[in-house]
Design a protein around this motif. Structure first.
Motif, PDB file in Angstrom:
ATOM      1  N   SER A 276      -2.700  13.022  -3.887  1.00 14.26           N
ATOM      2  CA  SER A 276      -2.796  13.008  -2.584  1.00 14.26           C
ATOM      3  C   SER A 276      -3.290  11.508  -2.097  1.00 14.26           C
ATOM      4  O   SER A 276      -4.214  11.218  -2.687  1.00 14.26           O
ATOM      5  N   ALA A 277      -2.503  10.867  -1.366  1.00 10.83           N
ATOM      6  CA  ALA A 277      -3.033   9.439  -0.785  1.00 10.83           C
ATOM      7  C   ALA A 277      -2.506   9.263   0.784  1.00 10.83           C
ATOM      8  O   ALA A 277      -1.785   9.957   1.132  1.00 10.83           O
ATOM      9  N   ILE A 278      -3.454   8.683   1.389  1.00  9.49           N
ATOM     10  CA  ILE A 278      -3.191   8.151   2.641  1.00  9.49           C
ATOM     11  C   ILE A 278      -3.235   6.415   2.753  1.00  9.49           C
ATOM     12  O   ILE A 278      -4.205   6.099   2.094  1.00  9.49           O
ATOM     13  N   VAL A 279      -2.755   5.866   3.641  1.00 10.75           N
ATOM     14  CA  VAL A 279      -2.719   4.452   3.897  1.00 10.75           C
ATOM     15  C   VAL A 279      -3.380   4.174   5.230  1.00 10.75           C
ATOM     16  O   VAL A 279      -3.257   4.603   6.243  1.00 10.75           O
TER      17      VAL A 279
ATOM     18  N   GLU B 265       1.472   9.684  -5.320  1.00 13.90           N
ATOM     19  CA  GLU B 265       1.735  11.115  -4.890  1.00 13.90           C
ATOM     20  C   GLU B 265       2.837  11.419  -5.941  1.00 13.90           C
ATOM     21  O   GLU B 265       3.017  12.720  -6.001  1.00 13.90           O
TER      22      GLU B 265
ATOM     23  N   VAL C 120      -5.620   2.170   0.599  1.00 10.48           N
ATOM     24  CA  VAL C 120      -4.987   3.407  -0.048  1.00 10.48           C
ATOM     25  C   VAL C 120      -6.447   4.014  -0.308  1.00 10.48           C
ATOM     26  O   VAL C 120      -7.234   3.685  -1.120  1.00 10.48           O
TER      27      VAL C 120
ATOM     28  N   VAL D  45      -7.973   8.086  -1.087  1.00 11.83           N
ATOM     29  CA  VAL D  45      -7.899   9.461  -2.025  1.00 11.83           C
ATOM     30  C   VAL D  45      -9.191  10.246  -1.961  1.00 11.83           C
ATOM     31  O   VAL D  45     -10.311   9.618  -1.437  1.00 11.83           O
TER      32      VAL D  45
ATOM     33  N   ALA E 197       0.757  -0.999   0.039  1.00  9.09           N
ATOM     34  CA  ALA E 197       0.024  -0.014  -0.189  1.00  9.09           C
ATOM     35  C   ALA E 197       0.911   1.177   0.202  1.00  9.09           C
ATOM     36  O   ALA E 197       0.620   2.044  -0.719  1.00  9.09           O
ATOM     37  N   GLU E 198       1.909   1.372   0.826  1.00 11.00           N
ATOM     38  CA  GLU E 198       2.821   2.384   0.812  1.00 11.00           C
ATOM     39  C   GLU E 198       3.579   2.643  -0.508  1.00 11.00           C
ATOM     40  O   GLU E 198       3.745   3.942  -0.945  1.00 11.00           O
TER      41      GLU E 198
ATOM     42  N   ARG F  36       0.608   4.239  -2.708  1.00 11.20           N
ATOM     43  CA  ARG F  36       0.622   5.459  -2.351  1.00 11.20           C
ATOM     44  C   ARG F  36       1.735   6.612  -2.812  1.00 11.20           C
ATOM     45  O   ARG F  36       1.628   7.335  -3.420  1.00 11.20           O
TER      46      ARG F  36
END
Length: 69
Positions: free
Chosen positions: A29-32, A24, A50, A52, A16-17, A20
């Motif tokens: 922009s994204a967050i896990v 990016e 993930v 968005v 996932a990272e 991400r």
């Protein structure tokens, strides 16, 4: 108002990272989420998400089609 939506789900936090970072690097922009819940919960695979902004979802899905982990 924007909300977070799931763009992709992976089995492991590192996967996932990496996605991400891929997003990016391309301006999304994204967050896990759920890094601590990777594995089994009540017998079902939970996964690592993930997320968005909803207005970026179509672009994130398109980029996922190009993503080669």
């Amino acid at each position: 108002m924007s909300g977070l939506v799931e763009a992709a789900r992976f089995n492991w936090p590192y996967q996932a990272e990496l996605f991400r970072l891929f997003l990016e690097d391309r301006g999304v922009s994204a967050i896990v989420f759920d890094t601590q819940s990777a594995g089994y919960a009540d017998g079902a695979m939970v996964g690592v998400r993930v997320m968005v902004l909803d207005e970026d979802l179509a672009e994130a899905k398109r980029l996922f089609g190009e993503y080669d982990a």
